[in-house]
Design a protein around this motif. Sequence first.
Motif, PDB file in Angstrom:
ATOM      1  N   ALA A   8       0.826  -1.207   0.000  1.00  0.00           N
ATOM      2  CA  ALA A   8       0.000   0.000   0.000  1.00  0.00           C
ATOM      3  C   ALA A   8       0.861   1.259   0.000  1.00  0.00           C
ATOM      4  O   ALA A   8       0.590   2.206  -0.740  1.00  0.00           O
ATOM      5  CB  ALA A   8      -0.927  -0.005   1.212  1.00  0.00           C
ATOM      6  N   TRP A   9       1.919   1.292   0.803  1.00  0.00           N
ATOM      7  CA  TRP A   9       2.804   2.449   0.843  1.00  0.00           C
ATOM      8  C   TRP A   9       3.533   2.647  -0.483  1.00  0.00           C
ATOM      9  O   TRP A   9       3.678   3.779  -0.959  1.00  0.00           O
ATOM     10  CB  TRP A   9       3.829   2.312   1.974  1.00  0.00           C
ATOM     11  CG  TRP A   9       3.322   2.876   3.257  1.00  0.00           C
ATOM     12  CD1 TRP A   9       2.918   2.158   4.339  1.00  0.00           C
ATOM     13  CD2 TRP A   9       3.138   4.239   3.584  1.00  0.00           C
ATOM     14  NE1 TRP A   9       2.490   3.005   5.318  1.00  0.00           N
ATOM     15  CE2 TRP A   9       2.623   4.295   4.882  1.00  0.00           C
ATOM     16  CE3 TRP A   9       3.362   5.427   2.907  1.00  0.00           C
ATOM     17  CZ2 TRP A   9       2.329   5.506   5.513  1.00  0.00           C
ATOM     18  CZ3 TRP A   9       3.068   6.620   3.542  1.00  0.00           C
ATOM     19  CH2 TRP A   9       2.559   6.647   4.824  1.00  0.00           C
ATOM     20  N   THR A  11       2.567   1.686  -3.520  1.00  0.00           N
ATOM     21  CA  THR A  11       1.646   2.158  -4.559  1.00  0.00           C
ATOM     22  C   THR A  11       1.218   3.594  -4.301  1.00  0.00           C
ATOM     23  O   THR A  11       1.066   4.376  -5.241  1.00  0.00           O
ATOM     24  CB  THR A  11       0.408   1.258  -4.660  1.00  0.00           C
ATOM     25  OG1 THR A  11      -0.214   1.152  -3.386  1.00  0.00           O
ATOM     26  CG2 THR A  11       0.784  -0.121  -5.163  1.00  0.00           C
ATOM     27  N   TYR A  12       1.038   3.978  -3.037  1.00  0.00           N
ATOM     28  CA  TYR A  12       0.695   5.360  -2.719  1.00  0.00           C
ATOM     29  C   TYR A  12       1.831   6.294  -3.142  1.00  0.00           C
ATOM     30  O   TYR A  12       1.591   7.320  -3.780  1.00  0.00           O
ATOM     31  CB  TYR A  12       0.405   5.513  -1.230  1.00  0.00           C
ATOM     32  CG  TYR A  12       0.247   6.950  -0.806  1.00  0.00           C
ATOM     33  CD1 TYR A  12      -0.908   7.656  -1.122  1.00  0.00           C
ATOM     34  CD2 TYR A  12       1.248   7.613  -0.106  1.00  0.00           C
ATOM     35  CE1 TYR A  12      -1.055   8.975  -0.742  1.00  0.00           C
ATOM     36  CE2 TYR A  12       1.107   8.924   0.271  1.00  0.00           C
ATOM     37  CZ  TYR A  12      -0.044   9.604  -0.044  1.00  0.00           C
ATOM     38  OH  TYR A  12      -0.176  10.916   0.324  1.00  0.00           O
ATOM     39  N   VAL A  16       1.990   9.298  -5.878  1.00  0.00           N
ATOM     40  CA  VAL A  16       2.438  10.655  -5.570  1.00  0.00           C
ATOM     41  C   VAL A  16       3.467  11.126  -6.595  1.00  0.00           C
ATOM     42  O   VAL A  16       3.398  12.250  -7.091  1.00  0.00           O
ATOM     43  CB  VAL A  16       3.015  10.727  -4.142  1.00  0.00           C
ATOM     44  CG1 VAL A  16       3.766  12.026  -3.917  1.00  0.00           C
ATOM     45  CG2 VAL A  16       1.912  10.569  -3.111  1.00  0.00           C
ATOM     46  N   PRO A  58      -5.314  10.297  -3.674  1.00  0.00           N
ATOM     47  CA  PRO A  58      -6.430   9.360  -3.464  1.00  0.00           C
ATOM     48  C   PRO A  58      -7.742  10.087  -3.154  1.00  0.00           C
ATOM     49  O   PRO A  58      -8.815   9.639  -3.545  1.00  0.00           O
ATOM     50  CB  PRO A  58      -5.994   8.505  -2.282  1.00  0.00           C
ATOM     51  CG  PRO A  58      -4.528   8.624  -2.237  1.00  0.00           C
ATOM     52  CD  PRO A  58      -4.234   9.997  -2.726  1.00  0.00           C
TER      53      PRO A  58
END
Length: 73
Positions: A8-9, A11-12, A16, A58
């Motif tokens: 998750a980190w 892909t976030y 960004v 997001p």
Amino acid sequence: MSIWLLTAWVTYLLGVVIQWLNLNQEFKELDEYSNFPIIWAAQVVLSAGCLLEALAWPYSLIVDIDGTFSSVK
């Protein structure tokens, strides 16, 4: 850290970076005037705004521009 949290980190942060590159290209025409202090200050403010918008990418997927939640049809 679990593998799902790490995924998750990653892909976030990838989102960004992609959003930052897309938003930052809009202000490339100011580069030729960067020797003027007011243009330099405006460029710093615009870059900071781009960074904040890129960090909130997001949220822009969930909420439409007018502030209502988007619905899947």
